[in-house]
Design a protein around this motif. Sequence first.
Motif, short mmCIF file in Angstrom:
data_model
loop_
_atom_site.label_atom_id
_atom_site.label_comp_id
_atom_site.label_asym_id
_atom_site.label_seq_id
_atom_site.Cartn_x
_atom_site.Cartn_y
_atom_site.Cartn_z
N ASN A 1 0.84 -1.20 0.00
CA ASN A 1 0.00 0.00 0.00
C ASN A 1 0.88 1.25 0.00
O ASN A 1 0.65 2.19 0.78
N THR A 2 1.86 1.24 -0.87
CA THR A 2 2.86 2.30 -0.92
C THR A 2 3.01 2.81 -2.34
O THR A 2 2.95 2.03 -3.30
N VAL A 3 3.17 4.10 -2.47
CA VAL A 3 3.43 4.73 -3.76
C VAL A 3 4.81 5.36 -3.73
O VAL A 3 5.27 5.82 -2.67
N TYR A 4 5.48 5.34 -4.86
CA TYR A 4 6.85 5.83 -4.97
C TYR A 4 6.93 6.93 -6.02
O TYR A 4 6.14 6.96 -6.97
N LEU A 5 7.91 7.80 -5.85
CA LEU A 5 8.23 8.77 -6.88
C LEU A 5 9.73 8.70 -7.11
O LEU A 5 10.51 9.12 -6.25
N GLN A 6 10.13 8.12 -8.23
CA GLN A 6 11.54 8.06 -8.61
C GLN A 6 11.87 9.34 -9.36
O GLN A 6 11.28 9.64 -10.39
N MET A 7 12.83 10.08 -8.82
CA MET A 7 13.21 11.37 -9.39
C MET A 7 14.61 11.25 -9.97
O MET A 7 15.57 11.03 -9.23
N ASN A 8 14.73 11.36 -11.27
CA ASN A 8 16.02 11.30 -11.95
C ASN A 8 16.33 12.64 -12.61
O ASN A 8 15.43 13.44 -12.87
N SER A 9 17.59 12.86 -12.88
CA SER A 9 18.03 14.09 -13.55
C SER A 9 17.42 15.32 -12.88
O SER A 9 16.88 16.21 -13.55
N VAL A 10 17.51 15.37 -11.58
CA VAL A 10 16.87 16.46 -10.84
C VAL A 10 17.55 17.79 -11.14
O VAL A 10 18.74 17.85 -11.47
N LYS A 11 16.76 18.85 -11.00
CA LYS A 11 17.23 20.20 -11.26
C LYS A 11 17.00 21.05 -10.03
O LYS A 11 16.15 20.74 -9.20
N PRO A 12 17.73 22.17 -9.91
CA PRO A 12 17.50 23.05 -8.75
C PRO A 12 16.04 23.50 -8.62
O PRO A 12 15.55 23.66 -7.50
N GLU A 13 15.35 23.65 -9.73
CA GLU A 13 13.95 24.07 -9.66
C GLU A 13 13.02 22.98 -9.16
O GLU A 13 11.82 23.22 -8.95
N ASP A 14 13.53 21.77 -8.94
CA ASP A 14 12.74 20.72 -8.32
C ASP A 14 12.72 20.84 -6.79
O ASP A 14 12.01 20.09 -6.12
N THR A 15 13.50 21.76 -6.26
CA THR A 15 13.55 21.98 -4.81
C THR A 15 12.19 22.40 -4.29
O THR A 15 11.60 23.37 -4.79
N ALA A 16 11.67 21.67 -3.32
CA ALA A 16 10.34 21.94 -2.76
C ALA A 16 10.07 20.94 -1.65
O ALA A 16 10.81 19.97 -1.46
N VAL A 17 8.97 21.18 -0.93
CA VAL A 17 8.42 20.16 -0.05
C VAL A 17 7.49 19.31 -0.90
O VAL A 17 6.60 19.85 -1.59
N TYR A 18 7.69 18.01 -0.87
CA TYR A 18 6.88 17.09 -1.67
C TYR A 18 5.85 16.42 -0.77
O TYR A 18 6.19 15.90 0.31
N TYR A 19 4.61 16.42 -1.23
CA TYR A 19 3.51 15.84 -0.49
C TYR A 19 2.88 14.70 -1.29
O TYR A 19 2.68 14.84 -2.50
N CYS A 20 2.55 13.62 -0.60
CA CYS A 20 1.75 12.60 -1.26
C CYS A 20 0.31 12.76 -0.82
O CYS A 20 0.02 13.34 0.24
N ALA A 21 -0.59 12.28 -1.65
CA ALA A 21 -2.02 12.44 -1.39
C ALA A 21 -2.78 11.23 -1.91
O ALA A 21 -2.31 10.52 -2.79
N ALA A 22 -3.96 11.02 -1.35
CA ALA A 22 -4.81 9.90 -1.77
C ALA A 22 -6.23 10.39 -1.99
O ALA A 22 -6.76 11.16 -1.18
N GLY A 23 -6.79 9.95 -3.11
CA GLY A 23 -8.18 10.27 -3.42
C GLY A 23 -9.00 9.01 -3.35
O GLY A 23 -8.60 7.98 -3.88
N ARG A 24 -10.15 9.10 -2.68
CA ARG A 24 -10.94 7.90 -2.45
C ARG A 24 -11.91 7.56 -3.58
O ARG A 24 -12.32 6.40 -3.72
N TYR A 25 -12.29 8.56 -4.38
CA TYR A 25 -13.36 8.34 -5.34
C TYR A 25 -12.95 8.75 -6.74
O TYR A 25 -12.06 9.58 -6.93
N GLY A 26 -13.61 8.19 -7.74
CA GLY A 26 -13.25 8.46 -9.13
C GLY A 26 -13.85 9.74 -9.66
O GLY A 26 -14.27 10.62 -8.92
N SER A 27 -13.86 9.86 -10.98
CA SER A 27 -14.44 11.00 -11.70
C SER A 27 -13.75 12.30 -11.35
O SER A 27 -14.41 13.34 -11.16
N ARG A 28 -12.44 12.25 -11.22
CA ARG A 28 -11.64 13.45 -10.96
C ARG A 28 -10.49 13.49 -11.97
O ARG A 28 -10.16 12.49 -12.57
N THR A 29 -9.88 14.66 -12.09
CA THR A 29 -8.77 14.78 -13.04
C THR A 29 -7.44 14.43 -12.40
O THR A 29 -6.47 14.18 -13.11
#
Length: 125
Positions: free
Chosen positions: A77-105
């Motif tokens: 029950n885990t999601v991953y984000l593999q980040m390659n070729s990172v750039k200085p503009e990728d600097t940020a706080v990264y948040y994961c999120a979960a949506g329970r229901y469909g019909s969203r973008t």
Amino acid sequence: QVQLVESGGGLVQAGGSLRLSCAASERTFSSYARGWFRQAPGKEREFVAAILWSGGSTYYADSVKGRFTISRDNAKNTVYLQMNSVKPEDTAVYYCAAGRYGSRTWDRPNDYDYWGQGTQVTVSS
């Protein structure tokens, strides 16, 4: 109340790689989609990537397409984000999120019902 726990952030040099993880506190927690967002100082939270839990369809922001990969491990029950070729503009706080229901973008914060606490990613030039 289920919690999403991120890990894997840190300091990395430009051009390097980093892998973020986001685990749900309850193994039985089910979600329609999981996503990653990021927020840099003074900027709004922006979409990075999303994955549909059933089927595995993925979506990416143009700024990370070809460099970042989102994936999931159903058993953990885990999601991953593999980040390659990172750039200085990728600097940020990264948040994961979960949506329970469909019909969203899945590219807007309002599409999601649960959020992690965030993990800092700093890319040095």
